[in-house]
Structures are given as structure tokens and as C-alpha cells.
Scaffold this active site. Structure first.
Site, short mmCIF file in Angstrom:
data_model
loop_
_atom_site.label_atom_id
_atom_site.label_comp_id
_atom_site.label_asym_id
_atom_site.label_seq_id
_atom_site.Cartn_x
_atom_site.Cartn_y
_atom_site.Cartn_z
N HIS A 46 -39.94 31.22 25.36
CA HIS A 46 -38.78 31.73 24.62
C HIS A 46 -39.11 32.99 23.83
O HIS A 46 -40.27 33.30 23.56
CB HIS A 46 -38.25 30.65 23.66
CG HIS A 46 -39.26 30.28 22.61
ND1 HIS A 46 -39.50 31.04 21.49
CD2 HIS A 46 -40.09 29.21 22.54
CE1 HIS A 46 -40.44 30.46 20.76
NE2 HIS A 46 -40.82 29.35 21.38
N GLU A 74 -40.59 21.51 23.42
CA GLU A 74 -41.93 21.81 22.93
C GLU A 74 -42.68 20.53 22.60
O GLU A 74 -42.07 19.49 22.31
CB GLU A 74 -41.84 22.69 21.68
CG GLU A 74 -43.17 23.05 21.03
CD GLU A 74 -44.12 23.82 21.93
OE1 GLU A 74 -44.55 23.27 22.96
OE2 GLU A 74 -44.49 24.95 21.57
#
Length: 190
Positions: free
Chosen positions: A8, A81
């Protein structure tokens, strides 16, 4: 089949060097700008679908890319994550102050690497079976991707962090994965 793995774009916590883990932090201005540069770069190739973590920083990155490429974003929570447990939101210095120099040796609720690799492998194997003839983009997170890459590309040096909006392209072959590019941010210089 080719799979492009993307970390990201940047967030304020990245810049402050805070552990994000599963905290839902949004992209900052630079993160949105860099995601747009990556989208422009990816527009020169054929990509069919994007899978993204549900966390805002990954989803926002995926949305910027998908809009440019004219493709759909599919959310998959397995791409989230690695859980940071009690270190989420802290800097290295704050961890040292709170738990000492050897904080990494403590049980602070951090998700184990083998659990991250197991869910990454499960998701990616499913994508391969379902979308065999498609080129796929996956937008996820630094620790998640690094753990997966250490497992499937053991010959590479995995000591450095993956850069924000970095692109790694893997091709599945009979003998395993072959990398075309790894942790590339060439798009940021265009």
C-alpha cells in the site's frame, strides 16, 4: 499466470515509523499520489482483477489503481497485515522505553510468521485455481508480503523492508515462483 504484489501507499504512521499492524490507517497525500503513479505504470500492462486487504490504506491504494485500469477490486481479509499485538501504534523507541532493548523476545501478541504465510498461501492458491488465465494484482502490507516472499523466494535477501507502493511481479511455474521484478519503485521516478 502473473501476479503483481503491491504494498500500500504511505500513511502518516509510516512516516512516523509507527507499527501499524491491523490498525486501520488511511493513506496520506503522498500515498495517494504514489498510488496514482503506480496506476499509470501498471496501465502499460494487462491486469484483470485486483484483490485487496480490507484495511483502508490497502483498499484506497487498490481503488486508485482499479479506477485507472478500469477493473474491479475484490476484498479478501486474508490479505490483511500481520497483527502487531501490543506494539501497534508505537515507534521503536517507545517499545524500547516500555519493554526494553529485547522487546522482540517477549510475547506481545504479534501474529506468528507461519500463520501469516499459511493464510497468504491459502488465499493465493485459491486465486490461482479460480482465475487461472488471469493476471492478478494483490494490494497488501509490508510484513504480510515480506513473510510470503521469504517463503516462496527464499534465495532473495529479505532483510530490507518493502517500500510503499512497491511492485513485485511473480510468475507461477512448474518448479515454483519466478520473480520478474522485486520491490520495485521505478514508477515513482517517472
Amino acid at each position: 499466470m502473473r501476479i503483481g504484489f503491491i504494498r500500500h501507499g504511505s500513511t502518516s504512521w509510516n512516516k512516523e515509523k509507527r507499527a501499524q499492524g491491523r490498525s486501520d490507517i488511511h493513506l496520506d497525500h503522498g500515498g495517494r499520489k504514489d498510488a496514482a503513479k503506480l496506476a499509470q505504470h501498471l496501465d502499460h500492462d494487462k491486469w484483470d482483477i485486483i484483490f485487496s486487504s480490507h484495511l483502508a490504506r490497502a483498499k484506497q491504494t487498490a481503488d486508485i489503481i482499479a479506477e485507472k485500469l478500469g477493473i474491479d477490486v475484490m476484498i479478501d481479509q486474508r490479505l490483511r497485515e500481520a497483527g502487531g499485538g501490543m506494539i501497534e501504534g508505537t515507534t521503536e523507541q517507545e517499545r524500547i522505553n516500555k519493554w526494553g532493548e529485547r522487546w522482540r523476545e517477549l510475547d506481545l501478541g504479534i501474529e506468528a510468521e507461519e500463520l501469516v504465510v499459511a493464510r497468504a498461501t491459502e488465499a493465493i492458491n485459491e486465486f490461482q485455481r479460480t482465475y487461472q488465465d488471469k493476471n492478478i494484482l494483490i494490494v497488501s502490507h509490508g510484513s504480510f508480503l515480506r513473510h510470503f516472499f521469504k517463503d516462496v523466494l527464499p534465495a532473495l535477501n529479505h532483510d530490507s523492508h518493502l517500500y510503499n507502493t512497491s511492485l513485485t511481479i511473480l510468475e507461477k511455474q512448474d518448479e515454483g515462483w519466478k520473480h520478474e521484478v522485486y520491490n520495485s519503485t521505478a514508477h515513482l521516478n517517472q
